[in-house]
Design an enzyme around this catalytic site. Structure first.
Site, short mmCIF file in Angstrom:
data_model
loop_
_atom_site.label_atom_id
_atom_site.label_comp_id
_atom_site.label_asym_id
_atom_site.label_seq_id
_atom_site.Cartn_x
_atom_site.Cartn_y
_atom_site.Cartn_z
N GLY A 210 31.76 52.06 70.80
CA GLY A 210 33.06 52.45 70.27
C GLY A 210 33.91 51.29 69.79
O GLY A 210 35.13 51.41 69.69
N HIS B 288 37.23 41.14 72.09
CA HIS B 288 38.54 41.27 72.74
C HIS B 288 38.40 42.01 74.05
O HIS B 288 37.59 42.93 74.17
CB HIS B 288 39.55 41.98 71.83
CG HIS B 288 39.07 43.29 71.28
ND1 HIS B 288 38.20 43.37 70.20
CD2 HIS B 288 39.30 44.56 71.65
CE1 HIS B 288 37.94 44.63 69.92
NE2 HIS B 288 38.58 45.38 70.80
P1 AMP Z 1 38.12 48.44 69.99
O1 AMP Z 1 37.51 47.58 68.91
O2 AMP Z 1 37.66 49.86 69.92
O3 AMP Z 1 37.91 47.87 71.37
O4 AMP Z 1 39.67 48.51 69.80
C1 AMP Z 1 40.39 47.76 68.87
C2 AMP Z 1 41.82 47.83 69.30
O5 AMP Z 1 42.56 47.00 68.42
C3 AMP Z 1 42.45 49.22 69.24
O6 AMP Z 1 42.96 49.56 70.52
C4 AMP Z 1 43.56 49.08 68.19
O7 AMP Z 1 44.71 49.82 68.52
C5 AMP Z 1 43.83 47.59 68.23
N1 AMP Z 1 44.38 47.04 66.99
C6 AMP Z 1 43.90 47.20 65.73
N2 AMP Z 1 44.66 46.54 64.86
C7 AMP Z 1 45.62 45.91 65.57
C8 AMP Z 1 46.73 45.06 65.24
N3 AMP Z 1 46.99 44.71 63.97
N4 AMP Z 1 47.53 44.63 66.24
C9 AMP Z 1 47.28 44.99 67.51
N5 AMP Z 1 46.25 45.77 67.90
C10 AMP Z 1 45.45 46.24 66.94
#
Ligand code: AMP
Ligand code: ZN
Length: 114
Positions: free
Chosen positions: A92, A99
């Protein structure tokens, strides 16, 4: 990587709500928080996924994990929190820059079900 949204946040090209920064790491609030505390901790170096971590990156990952509880406590999740590292398509993962999610500030089992 100029097409990577988190590299662009590191470079200051996209705004973020930073909560911690040093030479190697950046932590900022998730734009779509799942809980009162929802912070992402990233290496400034572009590493796409956990699959792409090398032995040379081990100290960097250690520094991230050492920092996670400190940031969690500072943000108010001092009684506990959840860490998530979504990895790859089947995990997912949406953003392909490694991160660690810090999620907390409320009783999590009531909010996030697996
Ligand atoms: P994942 O790759 O599924 O672990 O999650 C990526 C996360 O990055 C999600 O929870 C998004 O809400 C977050 N996200 C995406 N773009 C940004 C942004 N510009 N600033 C902060 N969080 C972000
Ligand atoms: Zn990146």
């Amino acid at each position: 990587m100029s097409d990577c949204i988190f590299c662009r946040i590191v470079a200051g090209e996209i705004p973020s709500q930073k909560v911690f920064e040093d030479e190697d790491l950046l932590a900022f609030k998730d734009i779509r928080p799942l809980a009162p505390v929802h912070v992402l901790v990233i290496p400034k170096k572009h590493i796409a996924t956990l699959f792409d971590v090398s032995d040379a990156d081990a100290p960097l990952l250690g520094r991230i994990m050492r920092k996670v509880p400190q940031i969690a406590a500072e943000q108010g999740a001092d009684e506990g929190f959840r860490t998530i590292v979504n990895t790859g398509r089947m995990g997912g993962q949406e953003v392909y820059h490694l991160h660690v999610h810090i999620i907390g500030g409320a009783a999590l089992p009531a909010m996030i079900k697996y």
